[in-house]
Write a protein that holds these residues in place. Structure first.
Motif, mmCIF file in Angstrom:
data_model
loop_
_atom_site.group_PDB
_atom_site.id
_atom_site.type_symbol
_atom_site.label_atom_id
_atom_site.label_comp_id
_atom_site.label_asym_id
_atom_site.label_seq_id
_atom_site.Cartn_x
_atom_site.Cartn_y
_atom_site.Cartn_z
ATOM 1 N N LYS A 257 0.796 -1.334 -0.077
ATOM 2 C CA LYS A 257 -0.008 0.165 -0.175
ATOM 3 C C LYS A 257 0.742 1.199 -0.006
ATOM 4 O O LYS A 257 1.764 1.320 0.794
ATOM 5 C CB LYS A 257 -0.746 -0.112 1.321
ATOM 6 C CG LYS A 257 -1.703 1.091 1.459
ATOM 7 C CD LYS A 257 -2.722 1.093 2.675
ATOM 8 C CE LYS A 257 -3.645 2.224 3.001
ATOM 9 N NZ LYS A 257 -4.216 2.064 4.042
ATOM 10 N N VAL A 258 0.656 2.191 -0.987
ATOM 11 C CA VAL A 258 1.351 3.411 -0.928
ATOM 12 C C VAL A 258 0.502 4.471 -0.724
ATOM 13 O O VAL A 258 -0.587 4.587 -1.049
ATOM 14 C CB VAL A 258 1.885 3.719 -2.352
ATOM 15 C CG1 VAL A 258 2.641 4.827 -2.621
ATOM 16 C CG2 VAL A 258 2.562 2.313 -2.986
ATOM 17 N N TYR A 259 0.749 5.216 0.207
ATOM 18 C CA TYR A 259 0.264 6.553 0.879
ATOM 19 C C TYR A 259 0.531 7.652 0.053
ATOM 20 O O TYR A 259 1.640 8.039 -0.113
ATOM 21 C CB TYR A 259 0.647 6.640 2.253
ATOM 22 C CG TYR A 259 0.078 5.721 3.308
ATOM 23 C CD1 TYR A 259 -1.183 5.838 3.999
ATOM 24 C CD2 TYR A 259 0.878 4.525 3.461
ATOM 25 C CE1 TYR A 259 -1.653 4.891 4.995
ATOM 26 C CE2 TYR A 259 0.458 3.534 4.525
ATOM 27 C CZ TYR A 259 -0.751 3.698 5.087
ATOM 28 O OH TYR A 259 -1.378 2.855 6.045
ATOM 29 N N MET A 260 -0.557 7.864 -0.706
ATOM 30 C CA MET A 260 -0.432 9.199 -2.017
ATOM 31 C C MET A 260 -0.740 10.312 -1.285
ATOM 32 O O MET A 260 -1.991 10.577 -0.497
ATOM 33 C CB MET A 260 -1.328 8.815 -2.954
ATOM 34 C CG MET A 260 -1.168 7.503 -3.703
ATOM 35 S SD MET A 260 0.628 7.513 -4.611
ATOM 36 C CE MET A 260 0.338 8.709 -5.724
ATOM 37 N N ASP A 261 0.029 11.396 -1.672
ATOM 38 C CA ASP A 261 -0.313 12.743 -1.339
ATOM 39 C C ASP A 261 -1.313 13.307 -2.440
ATOM 40 O O ASP A 261 -0.927 13.607 -3.481
ATOM 41 C CB ASP A 261 1.037 13.785 -1.274
ATOM 42 C CG ASP A 261 0.569 15.104 -1.238
ATOM 43 O OD1 ASP A 261 -0.726 15.479 -1.067
ATOM 44 O OD2 ASP A 261 1.548 15.844 -1.043
ATOM 45 N N ALA A 262 -2.478 13.103 -2.020
ATOM 46 C CA ALA A 262 -3.545 13.414 -3.107
ATOM 47 C C ALA A 262 -3.779 14.790 -3.294
ATOM 48 O O ALA A 262 -4.503 15.207 -4.223
ATOM 49 C CB ALA A 262 -5.074 12.543 -2.806
ATOM 50 N N THR A 263 -2.943 15.774 -2.545
ATOM 51 C CA THR A 263 -3.081 17.318 -2.884
ATOM 52 C C THR A 263 -1.965 17.482 -3.959
ATOM 53 O O THR A 263 -1.894 18.660 -4.487
ATOM 54 C CB THR A 263 -2.819 18.031 -1.662
ATOM 55 O OG1 THR A 263 -1.668 18.008 -1.046
ATOM 56 C CG2 THR A 263 -3.776 17.678 -0.523
ATOM 57 N N HIS A 264 -1.085 16.736 -4.104
ATOM 58 C CA HIS A 264 -0.136 16.837 -5.306
ATOM 59 C C HIS A 264 -0.520 16.425 -6.670
ATOM 60 O O HIS A 264 -1.179 15.398 -6.760
ATOM 61 C CB HIS A 264 1.356 16.165 -4.948
ATOM 62 C CG HIS A 264 2.321 16.525 -5.707
ATOM 63 N ND1 HIS A 264 2.479 16.122 -7.066
ATOM 64 C CD2 HIS A 264 3.287 17.408 -5.828
ATOM 65 C CE1 HIS A 264 3.392 16.588 -7.567
ATOM 66 N NE2 HIS A 264 4.309 17.239 -6.921
ATOM 67 N N PRO A 265 -0.323 17.262 -7.684
ATOM 68 C CA PRO A 265 -0.856 16.435 -9.217
ATOM 69 C C PRO A 265 -0.512 15.318 -9.432
ATOM 70 O O PRO A 265 -1.372 14.533 -10.139
ATOM 71 C CB PRO A 265 -0.218 17.745 -9.868
ATOM 72 C CG PRO A 265 -0.106 18.873 -9.282
ATOM 73 C CD PRO A 265 0.370 18.426 -7.753
#
Ligand SMILES: [Zn+2]
Length: 830
Positions: free
Chosen positions: A728-736
């Protein structure tokens, strides 16, 4: 006019085989050479099959099933006794009746399907296919006629014609008047990208379930019309290896039945008899496992057949080569070995016809009852319909029926996100799959959260659970959940607009819409922050197409592209946002032209990795890409491109001064460099790029009580191995780069590469201590993969470096990653 007397006279004058040759030509008489003394090009193989079919129309029926990317014909020949060929359609329907349960009597021939030459540079098997065909129809061969009383044989003479001809044409131009058996000779050193793969450099023996390639798509459509009882996939391995045949090695998936395992042993023993008679060496039960579901042996296995891989030693051997036994291995003998196992397979299948058909029926009876699965229903849910649609389409391509949950269903199930039992929560859209259906066993193999394996020394990935692959929320229920049949996305209704459209950006489908808009020269804006307009709220990444700065066609084209994709665009008449940023805000970015994208390819670049990127652009994203030979880099002006992609590869001098200067000049002027897998690792070795691989934990001092034993070398190697597992990769969904991901991405981790977090970069995708999800990971590899960065973005001058540790377009079926690569290409942010 036919003159019986003249024909008889001719027969008396000539050798007897010439009489036969007038009716059914042998391969040698048709080709003008003994099989194996030259390589036969694909069109000659096709011509031979057609000629035999014309000579023996009552025994051979050619079934063309399509064309390759390079327009070569694909075909299967059905071979049987005249009485069976006359009622072939009836046999087919009867056999399908065993699958769907509409037929109960077992009175039919067994279907034996032989698939040759899936890997183009493993070419001996297509030569053997011609020998097999002739042996079956040759009137002088009474043994095969006996076997055909109980079998119909399907021969696919070449699954991968483009790859085969790539190899054969190259070999024919490299060889002289006589072959050179010296392994160092040029004719044994095939150039990039080699003939193994198809046109787009895809390995067709990894594509059966995913069907990303045209050869597979067309072949599976025919395969599903039949579903044979026996399927053989013919290969070659390194030329020093002897022959490999069934039974297969561990690990075996636990859905495989005892009958499937037992019959593999029977087949193997039958082959061994012939190999022993000829003093040919072989091995069984080693190396080639039955787990990954997209092979030419496992896929038939998971569809009720006895699926097998046969491997002759021969890659790179040409017409002849001296091997490590100091024997000369020839194409003649390689073809003979494959021919022998072909006939032996048909013989033993014919002898066991009743058992084969009965076990096949039982397999599907069990599957329809859902008897082999603890989980009775898999339910996938998502906030938007398109990732589920993509998953539904893949399942349907595999003959798996899908449904949706109609009511606000409430049940407990295994939750794929928490990996614990929990309450099902409907996120908005659902896709439900029952394991009690004809292809329920295959459904279970593809969807279950964790693949049960007893041994991890496998050739391939050990985790492919599709809810993770598609980035949707899975639930596995031990109870049957009632569902309504079918899945479709809601019909969109898009109004006309004089001002603009907003398009949600939440799946790969959205990225395809963006690509199509840009390809039409429409300027597209996107929001970096959430906002509400016209009463609809949008997540970051939402696309905004405005009349402002666009040509006259903007509205018609935007509406048509969204309708074709079934994406609900919202027509707006104002740039005023009820909540969040207005359209003129600096947080709304503009893509002012369609970016020109190029990729490195050729020598230095992994052929399959290059193929994945190439095929992704041409056949998935449908966006143009320029292939640049990395070895020509010094002569190429990179400044004409906006985006350069460096796929996985062993690049020469990637961090040398010339290349570094060139790539840094490109990025500093505003270019985006996307480095994938080992390309990223190599860049990280140059401090100029400003990101670092995380060091693996140091090995402890060796203890004399703990030294490795020679006999355990394979097991020891597994401790550091990670053949392909889900993290599981935690994504910074505020970065494009993370837009549309909802903050989570499940990656296919195939190595322990992981980067140091850094204040100098955007650490967009990170793994944490709890990131391990599924698949085999050796304990040393697990220790190395604790915390770190898998996806980073670094500003370099006016441009960017995007580094991605893992293969986000893995075999082009890893759906979740496709959005991330599109983000890297199109959404560059500040
Ligand atoms: Zn192969």
């Amino acid at each position: 006019m036919f003159k019986p007397f003249a024909a008889l006279a001719l027969g008396l004058l000539c050798l007897p085989f010439l009489v036969v040759a007038q009716t059914v030509p042998s391969p040698a008489s048709f080709l003008g050479y003994t099989v194996g003394t030259k390589f036969t090009r694909h069109h000659q193989i096709v011509a031979y099959f057609n000629t035999v079919a014309q000579a023996k129309p009552d025994m051979v029926k050619i079934m063309p099933y399509g064309k390759t990317n390079e327009d070569r014909p694909l075909l299967v020949a059905a071979i049987g006794l005249p009485e069976n060929i006359a009622k072939l359609e009836q046999i087919r329907k009867h056999n399908k009746g065993l699958v769907d349960g509409s037929v109960s009597d077992l009175n039919q021939p067994a279907i034996v399907w032989l698939s040759y030459n899936v890997h183009g540079n493993e070419p001996a098997s297509s030569e053997a296919a011609m020998l097999t065909l002739f042996a079956l129809v040759d009137p002088a061969n009474t043994k095969t006629k006996d076997w055909l009383k109980n079998t119909v044989v399907m021969i696919d003479p070449c699954i991968n014609p483009d790859g085969r001809d790539r190899y054969v044409n190259w070999y024919n131009n490299a060889v002289g008047n006589f072959y050179n058996a010296d392994p160092a000779a040029r004719e044994h050193m095939e150039p990039w990208p080699a003939g193994r793969s198809n046109h787009y450099n895809f390995d067709l023996n990894r594509d059966w379930a995913w069907q990303t390639q045209v050869e597979t798509q067309q072949r599976i459509a025919l395969y599903q019309q039949w579903y044979p009882q026996v399927h053989v996939d013919y290969h070659e391995q390194g030329f020093n290896e002897p022959y490999y045949f069934a039974p297969a090695a561990e690990p075996l998936h636990d859905v495989l039945t005892q009958w499937q395992k037992d019959f593999q042993v029977q087949i193997g023993k039958n082959h061994a008899k012939y190999f022993d008679q000829n003093n040919w060496l072989f091995f069984t039960k080693e190396r080639f496992d039955l787990l990954y579901p997209s092979y030419g042996d496992t896929y038939p296995m998971y569809n009720g057949a006895i699926g097998m891989t046969y491997e002759q030693g021969g890659i790179g051997a040409g017409l002849g080569i001296v091997n490590e036994s100091s024997d000369t291995l020839t194409l003649v003998s390689r073809a003979q070995h494959h021919f022998t196992t072909s006939l032996s397979t048909i013989e033993i299948s014919a002898a066991n016809k009743e058992n084969l058909v009965a076990a096949f029926k039982k397999y599907f009876d069990n599957s329809r009852q859902g008897a082999t699965s603890t989980y009775k229903t898999f339910v996938m849910t998502a906030k938007e319909p398109h990732a589920l649609e993509a998953l539904a389409n893949l399942l349907k391509k595999n003959d798996i029926e899908v449904g949706t949950i109609t009511n606000a269903a409430s049940f407990k199930a295994f939750d794929y996100a928490t990996k614990k039992e929990g309450d099902f929560v409907n996120e908005g859209f659902t896709l439900a799959v029952s394991t009690a259906q004809a292809h329920g066993i295959l459904a279970r193999v593809l969807l279950e959260p964790i693949t049960q394996i007893n041994d991890s020394n496998t050739y391939d990935i050990t985790a492919w659970s599709l809810p993770y692959v598609f980035g949707v929320h899975g639930f596995a229920s031990k109870e049957k959940i009632s569902a309504q049949s079918g899945y479709s996305v809601p019909v969109v209704n898009i109004s006309n607009s004089q001002y603009g459209y907003i398009i949600p950006y939440n799946s790969f489908k959205s990225a395809k819409v963006l690509a199509a808009l840009l390809h039409k020269n429409i300027k597209v804006r996107y929001a970096e922050k959430p906002f509400t307009s016209n009463g609809v709220s949008f997540e970051p990444g939402a696309l905004i197409v405005l009349k402002t700065s666009n040509q006259d066609n903007w509205a018609i084209d935007t509406k048509a592209i969204c309708e074709a994709a079934q994406i609900q665009a919202t027509a707006v008449s104002t740039g005023w946002a009820e909540k969040g940023t207005d359209f003129g805000s600096p947080d709304i970015r503009v893509i002012n032209h369609a970016p020109k994208v190029a990729m490195f390819t050729g020598d230095n670049v992994g052929a399959l990795a290059a193929g994945e990127v190439w095929n992704y652009f041409e056949n998935q994203l449908n966006y143009p890409i320029t292939q640049l030979n990395y070895s020509n880099l010094s002569r190429i002006d990179l400044n004409v491109y906006d985006v350069i992609i460096a796929p996985d590869g062993a690049y020469k001098d990637l961090i040398g001064k010339m290349v570094t200067d060139k790539l840094q000049a490109f990025t500093k002027k505003g270019g985006v460099l996307i480095a994938l897998e080992s390309a990223a690792q190599q860049l990280s070795n140059n401090a100029d790029w400003g990101f670092k691989l995380k060091e693996t934990p140091k090995q402890d001092k060796l203890d004399v009580n703990d030294v490795s034993k020679y006999g355990n070398s394979v097991k020891d190697a597994l401790q550091s191995s990670i053949p392909g597992s889900i993290y599981k990769v935690y994504m910074d969904a505020t970065h494009p780069l993370g837009f549309g991901t909802n903050g989570v991405y499940y990656t296919n981790k195939q190595d322990i590469a992981i980067y140091e977090p850094s204040k100098e970069v955007w650490n967009v995708g990170v793994v944490k201590k709890d990131s391990y999800v599924a698949g085999f990971v050796g304990y040393k590899a697990k220790a190395a993969l604790q915390e770190g960065v898998l996806m980073g973005v670094k500003n370099v001058g006016m441009g960017k470096l995007v580094y991605l540790a893992d293969d986000v377009v893995y075999r082009n079926f890893w759906e979740g990653g496709k959005l991330i690569l599109a983000n890297a290409v199109f959404l560059n942010g500040k």
